[in-house]
Design an enzyme around this catalytic site. Structure first.
Site, PDB file in Angstrom:
ATOM      1  N   ASP A 103       0.837  -1.208   0.000  1.00  0.00           N
ATOM      2  CA  ASP A 103       0.000   0.000   0.000  1.00  0.00           C
ATOM      3  C   ASP A 103       0.869   1.255   0.000  1.00  0.00           C
ATOM      4  O   ASP A 103       1.627   1.492   0.939  1.00  0.00           O
ATOM      5  CB  ASP A 103      -0.887   0.029   1.255  1.00  0.00           C
ATOM      6  CG  ASP A 103      -1.931  -1.078   1.255  1.00  0.00           C
ATOM      7  OD1 ASP A 103      -2.484  -1.375   0.190  1.00  0.00           O
ATOM      8  OD2 ASP A 103      -2.197  -1.641   2.338  1.00  0.00           O
ATOM      9  N   GLY A 109       0.955   1.476   7.509  1.00  0.00           N
ATOM     10  CA  GLY A 109       1.808   0.347   7.877  1.00  0.00           C
ATOM     11  C   GLY A 109       1.298  -0.454   9.051  1.00  0.00           C
ATOM     12  O   GLY A 109       1.726  -1.584   9.252  1.00  0.00           O
ATOM     13  N   ARG A 121      -5.150  -3.223  10.732  1.00  0.00           N
ATOM     14  CA  ARG A 121      -6.478  -2.604  10.643  1.00  0.00           C
ATOM     15  C   ARG A 121      -6.992  -2.201  12.030  1.00  0.00           C
ATOM     16  O   ARG A 121      -7.462  -1.084  12.234  1.00  0.00           O
ATOM     17  CB  ARG A 121      -7.454  -3.581   9.983  1.00  0.00           C
ATOM     18  CG  ARG A 121      -8.750  -2.947   9.537  1.00  0.00           C
ATOM     19  CD  ARG A 121      -9.653  -3.968   8.891  1.00  0.00           C
ATOM     20  NE  ARG A 121      -8.996  -4.682   7.804  1.00  0.00           N
ATOM     21  CZ  ARG A 121      -9.435  -5.838   7.285  1.00  0.00           C
ATOM     22  NH1 ARG A 121     -10.535  -6.401   7.767  1.00  0.00           N
ATOM     23  NH2 ARG A 121      -8.794  -6.419   6.297  1.00  0.00           N
ATOM     24  N   SER A 156      -1.390  -5.836   5.135  1.00  0.00           N
ATOM     25  CA  SER A 156      -2.785  -5.902   4.685  1.00  0.00           C
ATOM     26  C   SER A 156      -3.313  -7.309   4.460  1.00  0.00           C
ATOM     27  O   SER A 156      -2.670  -8.137   3.836  1.00  0.00           O
ATOM     28  CB  SER A 156      -2.937  -5.108   3.388  1.00  0.00           C
ATOM     29  OG  SER A 156      -4.229  -5.311   2.858  1.00  0.00           O
ATOM     30  N   ASN A 199      -5.887  -7.583   2.692  1.00  0.00           N
ATOM     31  CA  ASN A 199      -6.432  -7.467   1.330  1.00  0.00           C
ATOM     32  C   ASN A 199      -5.355  -7.601   0.256  1.00  0.00           C
ATOM     33  O   ASN A 199      -5.653  -7.460  -0.936  1.00  0.00           O
ATOM     34  CB  ASN A 199      -7.105  -6.098   1.164  1.00  0.00           C
ATOM     35  CG  ASN A 199      -8.375  -5.987   1.994  1.00  0.00           C
ATOM     36  OD1 ASN A 199      -9.313  -6.748   1.786  1.00  0.00           O
ATOM     37  ND2 ASN A 199      -8.404  -5.056   2.927  1.00  0.00           N
ATOM     38  N   ASP A 225       6.791   3.183   2.480  1.00  0.00           N
ATOM     39  CA  ASP A 225       6.256   4.549   2.524  1.00  0.00           C
ATOM     40  C   ASP A 225       5.780   4.928   3.926  1.00  0.00           C
ATOM     41  O   ASP A 225       5.298   6.044   4.121  1.00  0.00           O
ATOM     42  CB  ASP A 225       5.085   4.709   1.547  1.00  0.00           C
ATOM     43  CG  ASP A 225       3.834   4.007   2.034  1.00  0.00           C
ATOM     44  OD1 ASP A 225       3.953   2.883   2.574  1.00  0.00           O
ATOM     45  OD2 ASP A 225       2.731   4.576   1.903  1.00  0.00           O
TER      46      ASP A 225
HETATM   47  C1  BG6 Z   1      -1.050  -1.530   5.496  1.00  0.00           C
HETATM   48  C2  BG6 Z   1      -1.560  -0.125   5.408  1.00  0.00           C
HETATM   49  O1  BG6 Z   1      -0.403  -1.889   4.311  1.00  0.00           O
HETATM   50  O2  BG6 Z   1      -2.113  -2.441   5.725  1.00  0.00           O
HETATM   51  C3  BG6 Z   1      -2.347   0.225   6.645  1.00  0.00           C
HETATM   52  O3  BG6 Z   1      -0.463   0.763   5.286  1.00  0.00           O
HETATM   53  C4  BG6 Z   1      -3.474  -0.789   6.837  1.00  0.00           C
HETATM   54  O4  BG6 Z   1      -2.873   1.516   6.501  1.00  0.00           O
HETATM   55  C5  BG6 Z   1      -2.879  -2.195   6.908  1.00  0.00           C
HETATM   56  O5  BG6 Z   1      -4.185  -0.518   8.035  1.00  0.00           O
HETATM   57  C6  BG6 Z   1      -3.951  -3.277   7.028  1.00  0.00           C
HETATM   58  O6  BG6 Z   1      -4.684  -3.306   5.840  1.00  0.00           O
HETATM   59  P1  BG6 Z   1      -6.035  -4.101   5.600  1.00  0.00           P
HETATM   60  O7  BG6 Z   1      -6.209  -4.053   4.107  1.00  0.00           O
HETATM   61  O8  BG6 Z   1      -5.836  -5.501   6.122  1.00  0.00           O
HETATM   62  O9  BG6 Z   1      -7.092  -3.385   6.347  1.00  0.00           O
HETATM   63 MG    MG Z   2       2.556   1.349   2.887  1.00  0.00          MG
END
Ligand code: BG6
Ligand code: MG
Length: 232
Positions: free
Chosen positions: A15, A50, A53, A121, A123, A175
């Site tokens: 991300d 980073g 969630r 993440s 996702n 980042d």
């Molecule tokens: C990180 C993002 O890559 O993933 C964060 O920088 C985010 O902002 C974290 O909270 C978790 O992501 P997700 O998609 O599982 O909610």
């Molecule tokens: Mg990032």
């Protein structure tokens, strides 16, 4: 003067480094803050980058001065944010890969430098699939397989293990401040992507991968054949 080991593996945050989903995270959190009755700025959002969630939700609630929330309510707020976030993800296409990323990954692989994703993440699989970049990575470590979020070094160490590289042979692209910190704790070099002041602990920072041609970038981070002495 410290002689760095040559770089054999590269580890990328997802991300905000591979694709601009950091923006979508922000918009979804801002919407949640709005529903809860407070404003949420981009500056405050930097602290959420980073981190997981649920930790992000906790930071958001803290910034809105909201304390009386049960674990169950927290889960439900985080799911709500994720549903909105996934509406943005549904629109992703290969055109959303950030400029310079594909060329760099292809170049690194052509020089036998292994590549991995290290993301907090859950996702990540969906994002990699929608943007079509999954085949450019030898390994993926994401929020579905780690137990401790950045700034813990776990995600980076797991990626290095999968790539068969020692931490000192890995370079990380990040980042987020939490990500830079995690990579340093893992004993890896870090290139910051974004604001140089915010990511001041990185070895150096690029506003975008377009700033440096892949060959120049590799020479600067100490790629194969460029073993170099470096002032630390
Ligand atoms: C990180 C993002 O890559 O993933 C964060 O920088 C985010 O902002 C974290 O909270 C978790 O992501 P997700 O998609 O599982 O909610
Ligand atoms: Mg990032």
């Amino acid at each position: 003067m410290l002689l760095t080991q040559r770089i054999e593996a590269s580890i990328f945050d997802l991300d905000g480094v591979i694709v601009d989903t950091a923006r979508y995270h922000y918009l979804a959190w801002k919407r949640l803050a709005g529903e809860l009755g407070f404003a949420f700025s981009e500056r405050e959002n930097e602290q959420l980058k980073g981190v997981s969630r649920l930790e992000s939700l906790n930071l958001l609630l803290q910034s809105g001065g909201i304390t009386d929330v049960t674990d169950e309510q927290r889960q439900s707020l985080a799911s709500r944010k994720n549903e909105w976030y996934k509406e943005y993800l549904a629109t992703l296409t290969p055109a959303d890969v950030l400029p310079g990323v594909t060329a760099l990954l292809e170049y690194l692989r052509s020089r036998d430098i292994r590549t991995a994703i290290a993301s907090a993440s859950q996702n990540a699989p969906l994002i990699l699939e929608k943007t079509g970049v999954r085949p450019l990575f030898d390994a993926v470590v994401d929020g579905n397989s780690i137990t401790r979020a950045k700034p813990d070094p776990e995600v980076f160490l797991q990626a290095a293990r999968l790539l068969g590289a020692a931490p000192a042979q890995c370079i990380v692209f990040e980042d987020a401040e939490a990500g830079v910190e995690g990579a340093l704790r893992a004993g890896m070099g870090v290139v910051g992507i974004g604001d140089a002041q915010r990511l001041g602990r990185a070895r150096f920072t690029l506003a975008s991968f377009r700033e440096l041609a892949p060959a120049e970038l590799l020479a600067r981070i100490g790629g194969p054949g460029t073993m170099r002495g470096e002032a630390e």
